[in-house]
Design a protein around this motif. Sequence first.
Motif, PDB file in Angstrom:
ATOM      1  N   ILE A 332       0.812  -1.188  -0.092  1.00 39.97           N
ATOM      2  CA  ILE A 332      -0.121  -0.265   0.014  1.00 39.97           C
ATOM      3  C   ILE A 332       0.724   1.121  -0.053  1.00 39.97           C
ATOM      4  N   ARG A 333       2.173   1.025   0.102  1.00 36.97           N
ATOM      5  CA  ARG A 333       2.917   2.228   0.044  1.00 36.97           C
ATOM      6  C   ARG A 333       3.157   2.589  -1.227  1.00 36.97           C
ATOM      7  N   GLY A 334       2.779   1.636  -2.417  1.00 38.96           N
ATOM      8  CA  GLY A 334       3.189   1.846  -3.687  1.00 38.96           C
ATOM      9  C   GLY A 334       1.709   2.159  -4.463  1.00 38.96           C
ATOM     10  N   LYS A 335       1.450   1.442  -5.419  1.00 36.41           N
ATOM     11  CA  LYS A 335       0.214   1.442  -6.140  1.00 36.41           C
ATOM     12  C   LYS A 335      -0.953   0.784  -5.797  1.00 36.41           C
ATOM     13  N   VAL A 336      -0.767  -0.232  -4.784  1.00 39.92           N
ATOM     14  CA  VAL A 336      -1.969  -1.203  -4.350  1.00 39.92           C
ATOM     15  C   VAL A 336      -2.649  -0.456  -3.197  1.00 39.92           C
ATOM     16  N   ASP A 337      -3.983  -0.395  -3.318  1.00 40.03           N
ATOM     17  CA  ASP A 337      -4.727   0.194  -2.190  1.00 40.03           C
ATOM     18  C   ASP A 337      -4.999  -0.922  -1.188  1.00 40.03           C
ATOM     19  N   ALA A 338      -5.632  -0.780   0.101  1.00 37.58           N
ATOM     20  CA  ALA A 338      -5.948  -1.798   0.750  1.00 37.58           C
ATOM     21  C   ALA A 338      -6.883  -2.884   0.472  1.00 37.58           C
ATOM     22  N   ASP A 339      -8.041  -2.207  -0.161  1.00 42.09           N
ATOM     23  CA  ASP A 339      -8.980  -3.129  -0.565  1.00 42.09           C
ATOM     24  C   ASP A 339      -8.651  -3.987  -1.849  1.00 42.09           C
ATOM     25  N   LYS A 340      -7.744  -3.577  -2.682  1.00 40.51           N
ATOM     26  CA  LYS A 340      -7.130  -4.487  -3.878  1.00 40.51           C
ATOM     27  C   LYS A 340      -6.214  -5.575  -3.128  1.00 40.51           C
ATOM     28  N   PHE A 341      -5.328  -5.136  -2.109  1.00 40.37           N
ATOM     29  CA  PHE A 341      -4.666  -6.066  -1.566  1.00 40.37           C
ATOM     30  C   PHE A 341      -5.572  -7.287  -1.072  1.00 40.37           C
ATOM     31  N   ASP A 342      -6.490  -6.924  -0.021  1.00 34.59           N
ATOM     32  CA  ASP A 342      -7.323  -7.984   0.523  1.00 34.59           C
ATOM     33  C   ASP A 342      -8.059  -8.871  -0.266  1.00 34.59           C
ATOM     34  N   LYS A 343      -8.355  -8.112  -1.589  1.00 35.98           N
ATOM     35  CA  LYS A 343      -9.380  -9.070  -2.612  1.00 35.98           C
ATOM     36  C   LYS A 343      -8.373  -9.690  -3.401  1.00 35.98           C
ATOM     37  N   GLY A 344      -7.052  -9.454  -3.479  1.00 32.73           N
ATOM     38  CA  GLY A 344      -6.142 -10.313  -4.572  1.00 32.73           C
ATOM     39  C   GLY A 344      -4.797 -10.980  -3.946  1.00 32.73           C
ATOM     40  N   TYR A 345      -4.028 -10.191  -3.490  1.00 34.64           N
ATOM     41  CA  TYR A 345      -2.915 -10.607  -2.982  1.00 34.64           C
ATOM     42  C   TYR A 345      -2.977 -11.375  -1.636  1.00 34.64           C
ATOM     43  N   ALA A 346      -3.754 -11.098  -0.634  1.00 34.24           N
ATOM     44  CA  ALA A 346      -4.023 -11.700   0.618  1.00 34.24           C
ATOM     45  C   ALA A 346      -4.330 -13.216   0.146  1.00 34.24           C
ATOM     46  N   TYR A 347      -5.113 -13.460  -0.602  1.00 38.78           N
ATOM     47  CA  TYR A 347      -5.484 -14.963  -0.926  1.00 38.78           C
ATOM     48  C   TYR A 347      -4.246 -15.639  -1.212  1.00 38.78           C
ATOM     49  N   SER A 348      -3.453 -15.295  -2.222  1.00 40.34           N
ATOM     50  CA  SER A 348      -2.153 -15.982  -2.644  1.00 40.34           C
ATOM     51  C   SER A 348      -1.302 -16.215  -1.340  1.00 40.34           C
ATOM     52  N   ILE A 349      -1.250 -15.428  -0.602  1.00 38.76           N
ATOM     53  CA  ILE A 349      -0.388 -15.667   0.705  1.00 38.76           C
ATOM     54  C   ILE A 349      -1.236 -16.710   1.737  1.00 38.76           C
ATOM     55  N   ARG A 350      -2.216 -16.346   1.952  1.00 36.75           N
ATOM     56  CA  ARG A 350      -2.995 -17.652   2.705  1.00 36.75           C
ATOM     57  C   ARG A 350      -2.841 -18.858   1.950  1.00 36.75           C
ATOM     58  N   HIS A 351      -2.853 -18.780   0.573  1.00 31.74           N
ATOM     59  CA  HIS A 351      -2.773 -20.003  -0.074  1.00 31.74           C
ATOM     60  C   HIS A 351      -1.587 -20.797  -0.006  1.00 31.74           C
ATOM     61  N   SER A 352      -0.308 -19.950   0.108  1.00 34.74           N
ATOM     62  CA  SER A 352       0.960 -20.512   0.378  1.00 34.74           C
ATOM     63  C   SER A 352       1.315 -20.959   1.805  1.00 34.74           C
ATOM     64  N   TYR A 353       0.491 -20.816   2.522  1.00 35.93           N
ATOM     65  CA  TYR A 353       0.412 -21.151   4.122  1.00 35.93           C
ATOM     66  C   TYR A 353      -0.625 -22.285   4.201  1.00 35.93           C
ATOM     67  N   GLY A 354      -0.935 -22.814   3.121  1.00 31.65           N
ATOM     68  CA  GLY A 354      -2.063 -23.755   3.044  1.00 31.65           C
ATOM     69  C   GLY A 354      -3.392 -23.757   3.880  1.00 31.65           C
ATOM     70  N   LYS A 355      -4.123 -22.514   3.758  1.00 28.51           N
ATOM     71  CA  LYS A 355      -5.012 -22.226   4.268  1.00 28.51           C
ATOM     72  C   LYS A 355      -6.347 -21.934   3.228  1.00 28.51           C
ATOM     73  N   GLU A 356      -5.982 -22.041   2.037  1.00 32.04           N
ATOM     74  CA  GLU A 356      -6.825 -21.687   0.789  1.00 32.04           C
ATOM     75  C   GLU A 356      -6.622 -23.001  -0.082  1.00 32.04           C
ATOM     76  N   GLY A 357      -7.492 -22.923  -1.252  1.00 33.12           N
ATOM     77  CA  GLY A 357      -7.359 -24.046  -2.078  1.00 33.12           C
ATOM     78  C   GLY A 357      -7.323 -25.433  -1.738  1.00 33.12           C
ATOM     79  N   ARG A 358      -6.370 -26.277  -2.277  1.00 35.19           N
ATOM     80  CA  ARG A 358      -6.151 -27.675  -1.843  1.00 35.19           C
ATOM     81  C   ARG A 358      -5.650 -27.670  -0.368  1.00 35.19           C
ATOM     82  N   ARG A 359      -5.200 -26.561   0.380  1.00 33.25           N
ATOM     83  CA  ARG A 359      -4.568 -26.621   1.517  1.00 33.25           C
ATOM     84  C   ARG A 359      -3.667 -27.334   1.675  1.00 33.25           C
ATOM     85  N   THR A 360      -2.657 -27.155   0.632  1.00 37.77           N
ATOM     86  CA  THR A 360      -1.074 -27.299   0.459  1.00 37.77           C
ATOM     87  C   THR A 360      -0.266 -26.629   1.278  1.00 37.77           C
ATOM     88  N   ASP A 361       0.378 -27.090   2.238  1.00 37.41           N
ATOM     89  CA  ASP A 361       1.308 -26.319   2.882  1.00 37.41           C
ATOM     90  C   ASP A 361       2.523 -26.085   1.961  1.00 37.41           C
TER      91      ASP A 361
END
Length: 509
Positions: A332-361
Amino acid sequence: MEFSSRVRQKHARLAGDRREQYPHSLQFYLEPPTESISLVEFESFAVDRLKLLKVVENLGVSYLRSGEVYRTKLEAELRKLKFPYRALAEDDYEARRKDHISHFILRLAYCQSEDLRRWFLQQEMDLFRYRFNELTDGLMQKFLEHVNLSFEAIGEDLKNELANELSVSTPGFSLLKVKEQTFYKVGLADAVDLFRARKVFIKDGFAYVPFKEIDAIVLNNYRIKLSKALALTARSLPSIQSDERLQPLLNHLSHSYVGPDYSIQKNTGKISLEQIDALSVKSFPLCMRQLHRALRDSHHLRHGGRMQYGLFLKGIGLTLEQALEFWKKEFIRGKVDADKFDKGYAYSIRHSYGKEGRRTDYTPYSCMKIIMSNPPSHGDYHGCPFRHSDPELLKQKLQLYKIPPSGITQVLELVKGMHYQLACQKYFELTHDVDDIGFSLSHPNQYFTESQKLLSGGREVKKELNNLGNLQQKNNSQESINSSSTPTSSNDAKADTELEGLEAYFTED
């Protein structure tokens, strides 16, 4: 222990078969294995040989091959992994069998590209050289007969006639030593390496080779045979790729890493976000230091960079909540606002921790995955700086990080020889002011862990001011190959499956 008559007969017959199958502890691997083996044994043998070849590579760069340290360390590894390490007794069937089968498994895995073939050939050559030179004179002679390299020993009369020429042309040989040593008359084509090095006397198209130099002839013969065999095996790739039992295993082996599993976070929550800037300077490998700096400067990373750096941070102990906070604050210090981050990038972070999708850690990337995976394009910062950076840009970066000129030269020489992980290992030594780190670097999270141990006094590192002379700067064109996690079968049923007919992949159509 008593055996029944039938069991005793079976054991006696098996002992005879074993002696016939592996008459010598060393071989040229001319005949592929024909027996059936389980997938568990297939994977175990392959991983152990991969570990061994990686040790061979690291020792070959760090020490003189003729030195005592090299021989001692390599023998210890051969003993530990249960491979033939000297002229073992006749009851070493299991070690010889493992040596035979594991070589052919890795031949399948490493025939798939020019870089892989080059690396495999170099390490197998170095391993063979060590094992051949450890044989006694008598066993060397038996091995030469075993592989049909029985060269003609010149008679005493001819040796006396040529004594002066042999002494002058053979380095380190006095007239007395010439009389004591057996010399062989070898065709010039077989002794080309010795001829180029001016180590032998040449007459009428023949080289007169002392017994102590016969290893160069044997190695040249082995190189030719193995190189041809790798090319032949590569022709079988379509058949291999259609075999659903083998292809996943072989792909895994050729890009694999056999160190600790860094998806298991032992330090979860012990690192604060405020510490990351300081840690990036002190304990991050160059690839992660580069990503961190790019993120701080541009407040954004593309997908490849986010995956590589995000999983690394996960491996050093960032919790999911910390990761979300870290990435959100920066983006959000760059060109991404908080809402766009929560809707897009946050999912991929949760996914990499095994909390989304196939739950792969997801597991943090190993050095080999970073080196061999998709290279960075313009605007990307992921990848391995030693593999993917222009040498001049890499030099400038090392200068920026206060690496001394002599150290930069050593790093660039290793990069030139395509020893990318060893270049990173040298970077570790230079940034931590040590000369012998005592481990083989194969993972960015390993780099971080070992750095923290060292800086906190948790490990002792051998300091040798004069050991730089042991460092062999080689320009062998080879990739530094490691492994990704120790392969294990997916279930017990699969583990019991036997692999048959592997010899078909190593023979002519």
